[in-house]
Each structure stands twice: as C-alpha cells, then as structure tokens.
Scaffold this motif. Structure first.
Motif, PDB file in Angstrom:
ATOM      1  N   PRO A  27       0.770  -1.138   0.023  1.00 55.96           N
ATOM      2  CA  PRO A  27       0.219   0.016  -0.050  1.00 55.96           C
ATOM      3  C   PRO A  27       1.106   1.197  -0.043  1.00 55.96           C
ATOM      4  N   ASN A  28       2.260   1.410  -0.017  1.00 54.62           N
ATOM      5  CA  ASN A  28       3.165   2.263   0.372  1.00 54.62           C
ATOM      6  C   ASN A  28       3.606   2.788  -1.075  1.00 54.62           C
ATOM      7  N   THR A  29       3.322   2.351  -2.186  1.00 52.75           N
ATOM      8  CA  THR A  29       3.788   2.831  -3.592  1.00 52.75           C
ATOM      9  C   THR A  29       2.549   2.925  -4.192  1.00 52.75           C
ATOM     10  N   PRO A  30       2.217   4.623  -4.287  1.00 55.21           N
ATOM     11  CA  PRO A  30       0.966   4.938  -4.987  1.00 55.21           C
ATOM     12  C   PRO A  30       0.586   4.371  -6.385  1.00 55.21           C
ATOM     13  N   GLY A  31      -0.474   3.734  -6.467  1.00 56.92           N
ATOM     14  CA  GLY A  31      -1.019   3.279  -7.570  1.00 56.92           C
ATOM     15  C   GLY A  31      -0.645   1.840  -7.931  1.00 56.92           C
ATOM     16  N   LEU A  32       0.344   1.247  -6.879  1.00 57.17           N
ATOM     17  CA  LEU A  32       0.794  -0.166  -7.228  1.00 57.17           C
ATOM     18  C   LEU A  32      -0.251  -1.176  -7.065  1.00 57.17           C
ATOM     19  N   ARG A  33      -1.219  -0.893  -6.391  1.00 54.37           N
ATOM     20  CA  ARG A  33      -2.349  -2.031  -6.091  1.00 54.37           C
ATOM     21  C   ARG A  33      -3.196  -1.896  -7.180  1.00 54.37           C
ATOM     22  N   ASP A  34      -3.071  -1.130  -7.899  1.00 58.29           N
ATOM     23  CA  ASP A  34      -4.025  -0.943  -9.253  1.00 58.29           C
ATOM     24  C   ASP A  34      -3.646  -2.182 -10.282  1.00 58.29           C
ATOM     25  N   LEU A  35      -2.560  -2.595 -10.041  1.00 60.79           N
ATOM     26  CA  LEU A  35      -2.064  -3.874 -11.001  1.00 60.79           C
ATOM     27  C   LEU A  35      -2.635  -5.171 -10.678  1.00 60.79           C
ATOM     28  N   GLN A  36      -3.612  -5.138  -9.392  1.00 63.57           N
ATOM     29  CA  GLN A  36      -4.257  -6.286  -9.019  1.00 63.57           C
ATOM     30  C   GLN A  36      -5.513  -6.515 -10.067  1.00 63.57           C
ATOM     31  N   HIS A  37      -5.756  -5.700 -10.803  1.00 58.40           N
ATOM     32  CA  HIS A  37      -7.171  -5.756 -11.383  1.00 58.40           C
ATOM     33  C   HIS A  37      -7.088  -5.727 -13.246  1.00 58.40           C
ATOM     34  N   GLY A  38      -7.846  -6.588 -13.538  1.00 62.99           N
ATOM     35  CA  GLY A  38      -8.172  -6.385 -15.056  1.00 62.99           C
ATOM     36  C   GLY A  38      -7.286  -6.640 -15.907  1.00 62.99           C
ATOM     37  N   THR A  39      -7.111  -5.702 -17.160  1.00 61.56           N
ATOM     38  CA  THR A  39      -6.367  -5.899 -18.056  1.00 61.56           C
ATOM     39  C   THR A  39      -4.851  -5.697 -17.519  1.00 61.56           C
ATOM     40  N   LEU A  60      -3.506  -6.653 -14.765  1.00 58.32           N
ATOM     41  CA  LEU A  60      -2.995  -7.764 -14.283  1.00 58.32           C
ATOM     42  C   LEU A  60      -2.698  -8.560 -15.125  1.00 58.32           C
ATOM     43  N   ALA A  61      -3.511  -8.892 -16.310  1.00 52.01           N
ATOM     44  CA  ALA A  61      -3.215  -9.904 -16.940  1.00 52.01           C
ATOM     45  C   ALA A  61      -2.161  -9.692 -18.009  1.00 52.01           C
ATOM     46  N   GLU A  62      -1.846  -8.450 -18.201  1.00 56.69           N
ATOM     47  CA  GLU A  62      -0.713  -8.079 -19.040  1.00 56.69           C
ATOM     48  C   GLU A  62       0.689  -8.185 -18.398  1.00 56.69           C
ATOM     49  N   LEU A  63       0.564  -7.750 -16.995  1.00 54.36           N
ATOM     50  CA  LEU A  63       1.712  -7.996 -16.140  1.00 54.36           C
ATOM     51  C   LEU A  63       1.925  -9.436 -15.870  1.00 54.36           C
ATOM     52  N   LEU A  64       1.057 -10.423 -15.736  1.00 53.41           N
ATOM     53  CA  LEU A  64       1.548 -11.749 -15.458  1.00 53.41           C
ATOM     54  C   LEU A  64       2.168 -12.541 -16.699  1.00 53.41           C
ATOM     55  N   ALA A  65       1.277 -12.019 -17.926  1.00 56.43           N
ATOM     56  CA  ALA A  65       1.856 -12.564 -19.058  1.00 56.43           C
ATOM     57  C   ALA A  65       3.459 -12.127 -19.308  1.00 56.43           C
ATOM     58  N   ALA A  66       3.788 -11.175 -19.176  1.00 62.35           N
ATOM     59  CA  ALA A  66       4.886 -10.715 -19.277  1.00 62.35           C
ATOM     60  C   ALA A  66       5.802 -11.225 -18.302  1.00 62.35           C
ATOM     61  N   CYS A  67       5.526 -11.266 -17.016  1.00 57.35           N
ATOM     62  CA  CYS A  67       6.537 -11.876 -16.145  1.00 57.35           C
ATOM     63  C   CYS A  67       6.544 -13.523 -16.418  1.00 57.35           C
ATOM     64  N   ASP A  68       5.488 -14.258 -16.710  1.00 54.73           N
ATOM     65  CA  ASP A  68       5.523 -15.526 -17.104  1.00 54.73           C
ATOM     66  C   ASP A  68       6.590 -15.996 -18.357  1.00 54.73           C
ATOM     67  N   ALA A  69       6.677 -14.825 -19.151  1.00 55.00           N
ATOM     68  CA  ALA A  69       7.633 -14.800 -20.289  1.00 55.00           C
ATOM     69  C   ALA A  69       9.183 -14.813 -19.786  1.00 55.00           C
ATOM     70  N   ALA A  70       9.152 -14.048 -18.772  1.00 57.56           N
ATOM     71  CA  ALA A  70      10.495 -13.593 -18.340  1.00 57.56           C
ATOM     72  C   ALA A  70      11.184 -14.482 -17.287  1.00 57.56           C
ATOM     73  N   ARG A  71      10.124 -15.196 -16.912  1.00 53.08           N
ATOM     74  CA  ARG A  71      10.843 -16.398 -15.595  1.00 53.08           C
ATOM     75  C   ARG A  71      11.488 -17.403 -16.122  1.00 53.08           C
ATOM     76  N   GLY A  72      11.364 -17.878 -17.362  1.00 56.65           N
ATOM     77  CA  GLY A  72      12.382 -19.233 -17.788  1.00 56.65           C
ATOM     78  C   GLY A  72      11.647 -20.233 -16.897  1.00 56.65           C
ATOM     79  N   THR A  73      12.304 -21.024 -16.358  1.00 57.44           N
ATOM     80  CA  THR A  73      11.505 -22.430 -15.717  1.00 57.44           C
ATOM     81  C   THR A  73      11.448 -22.280 -14.079  1.00 57.44           C
ATOM     82  N   THR A  74      12.011 -20.837 -13.621  1.00 53.87           N
ATOM     83  CA  THR A  74      11.754 -20.715 -12.211  1.00 53.87           C
ATOM     84  C   THR A  74      10.336 -20.423 -11.721  1.00 53.87           C
ATOM     85  N   PRO A  75       9.885 -20.895 -10.694  1.00 56.29           N
ATOM     86  CA  PRO A  75       8.393 -20.881 -10.042  1.00 56.29           C
ATOM     87  C   PRO A  75       8.428 -19.501  -9.794  1.00 56.29           C
ATOM     88  N   LEU A  76       7.068 -18.993 -10.185  1.00 58.28           N
ATOM     89  CA  LEU A  76       6.483 -17.767  -9.937  1.00 58.28           C
ATOM     90  C   LEU A  76       5.352 -17.576  -9.023  1.00 58.28           C
TER      91      LEU A  76
END
Length: 344
Positions: A173-185, A187-203
């Motif tokens: 809650p201490n970085t303004p706007g950060l929690r907005d990433l928990q919702h909708g498009t 969130l989906a875009e963030l998770l897809a990008a991080c999934d592509a970046a993690r290789g085989t490491t659990p996320l």
C-alpha cells in the motif's frame, strides 16, 4: 534471552532496532550460526511448486529487503526465506519515521515504500548464501517508473537464475497506484510478461488483503491463465480494526501483526474457494504461534510466512513453531504435512 533484550530494543526507534537486528544476525551467520535450530521434524517436509521445503514456515518479504542475513534466518529454523522487495534501481523509500510499533495491539504499521539498494546489489549476496532452505526473491517497481511492467519483468529475469522462486509484489500500500495492478487488463498483461521472463523458475504472486470477492475471483483466473505457481495471501492492510488501542493506530501505511489475523484468514478462505485448491496458497498475516500456523494449514494453506510476530516473540519463534507444528500434526494422526492441508 529475548525477554531480557526486548526492553532495550523497544527503547530504540523501530527502524533502528530492525537494522541492528539484521546486522546482528548477519554477524552471527558469519560465525557459522552457532547454536542454530535443529533440522525440522521430517513430518514437516513438503513439496510446493516443485520445491522441497523442510518446514512450511517461511520468512516473509520485507524483513530482510537486501538479503543481508540470509544464512542467519535459515539458522533460526525457517524452511524458506524471501528477500526483497527489490526494485531495478535503488530507492530510499518514504520519509522517516516510517515504522511504528503498536505494542498494545501486538502490531506494526509501516510505510517504508520499497526502500532497498536495488536488485543488482542484492543478487550477489543471494548467490553467495549457503541456503539451507528455499530462497525466494520478491520484486517490485520503482516509485517513479514510467513502465511498471518493464520494471517487473526486469526484476523477474534478473532474479530467476538465482532464486528458487520469484514473487511479484503488487500488493504494497506504500507505493502509489501499485495495487491497481491487481485488477483487469493491467493484471493480465503484467502476469503474461512476467511468465515469459521467468524461464523455468517458479513464479509466485503476492496480493493484498483489502480485496472484494469479485477481485479475488479475477486474480484467481488470471493466475491460472498465466501459470502462477503459488499465491501469497496476503500483504499488510490499509484497514484499521476498531479494536486498536495504540496511539500509533492512526498512522498511515500497512498494518501487520495480530490484528491482521482475522482478515488474513478470511482472504485465505476466499482464495481457496476461488482457485478450487488448484494453486498452492502461502498464508501470511498475524501468524505468531504453532497453533495459528496449524490453523492456516488446515484451512488450506500449503505454507505460511511471518514477519511481525518476530518483533514481539523474538528469534526463537521459528524453532517453537516448527516443534509445535510437528506435535499438532502427530496428535491429530497425520503422518505428513500434506495430509493436513485443507482438512478444516
């Protein structure tokens, strides 16, 4: 010795005492962690996201942001240690004072703001650690980031070759706007990008406790679609229970500790229902005893983490929880930790 040392520690500013604790634990680790906790009872062994945990008890992110005392935390008996939150660039965080003890409530309020030395400074320490357990690295975005998704993917790609798992933290809650990433498009875009970046490491994905049921359902769907290996439920809360009595109760920031327990339990139940048990859950918030850790496991958590409980119970807490959990499992007739998950 903690009961004797606690008055001296509590006489100091909370952040100063925290820093001295990290320094002391790092020094203890350099001596080879003499008098380290014994290995956990084999009944506590479990497997989550393909990783083997000697104990379900983990150190939550935020305690050792820069990974200065990794070996020391493992020496206390934690089965996993999660460092961070680490951002691409160093940042000082919010103005001080920014950590407040609510002693009467056995709670903490912090508004640190992802203060850390940057991911490039921390990774060599993580790589050099002896790691007697599972090491997680928690990543986030810089406060002034133009492209937060790019910050997260940078953190994931840098941490993944070294960490046993990487956590995406979109719940502070201490970085303004950060929690907005928990919702909708977003969130989906963030998770897809991080999934592509993690290789085989659990996320893993860490979410806030201040979510409506509909938002929890959306997160569960997005996590499933983007191959998230576990959900950490949850971070600190911006809510303030009416039961708080400390003079610091009105400070802004995230509340953790004992008053968070009921909300953390409710979110655990919500996420368990939303995922149908298909994604492992790590329960955090208000865990300060073996009984509470056991209750979360029986409610559906595969693992648990703690932070604020250490402030009030001291460094022997991990050892006591491990011992107590093993006893509770055996008393109820379980032969493995996995057998107890979700039985309540």
């Amino acid at each position: 010795m903690f009961p004797l040392l606690r008055p001296a520690l509590f006489s100091l500013d909370a952040e100063q005492a925290h820093g001295l604790t990290i320094d002391g634990l790092a020094s203890w680790a350099r001596l080879g962690t003499p008098f380290a906790a014994p290995p956990p009872d084999p009944i506590l062994h479990s497997k989550v996201a393909g990783l083997h945990f000697a104990s379900p008890l983990g150190l939550a992110a935020g305690v050792d942001k820069n990974g200065d005392a990794i070996d020391g935390w493992f020496g206390l008996g934690f089965g996993s240690v999660e460092i961070g939150t680490l951002t691409p660039l160093p940042q000082p965080g919010n103005p001080k004072p920014r950590i407040f003890r609510l002693v009467e409530d056995r709670a903490i309020i912090n508004r640190l703001g992802f203060n850390n030395g940057g991911i490039d400074a921390a990774l060599p320490r993580a790589k050099a650690a002896r790691r007697k357990g599972v090491l997680g690295i928690n990543v986030g975005a810089n406060k002034d980031a133009v492209d937060r998704v790019a910050d997260y993917t940078h953190g994931v790609s840098r941490a993944a070759p070294i960490a046993d798992y990487v956590t995406i933290n979109i719940s502070s809650p201490n970085t303004p706007g950060l929690r907005d990433l928990q919702h909708g498009t977003a969130l989906a875009e963030l998770l897809a990008a991080c999934d592509a970046a993690r290789g085989t490491t659990p996320l893993f994905l860490k979410i806030a406790p201040d979510l409506e049921p509909a938002a929890t359902d959306d997160i569960a769907r997005a996590a499933t679609a983007n191959h998230i290996d576990a959900l950490i439920v949850s971070n600190t809360t911006i809510s303030r229970p009416e039961t708080l009595t400390s003079r610091h109760a009105t400070e802004t920031g995230g509340l953790s500790g004992a008053p968070l327990a009921s909300l953390a339990r409710a979110r655990l139940a919500d996420v368990r229902q939303a995922t149908g048990g298909a994604i492992p859950i790590i329960s955090v918030g208000g865990i300060d005893s073996a009984a509470e850790a056991y209750a979360r496991i029986r409610a559906g958590a595969s693992l648990v983490q703690l932070y604020s409980g250490l402030v009030y119970e001291g460094p022997g807490l991990a050892r006591r929880i491990n011992t107590g959990l093993a006893t509770l499992l055996k008393c109820d007739g379980f032969t493995t930790l996995a057998d107890a998950i979700g039985t309540a």
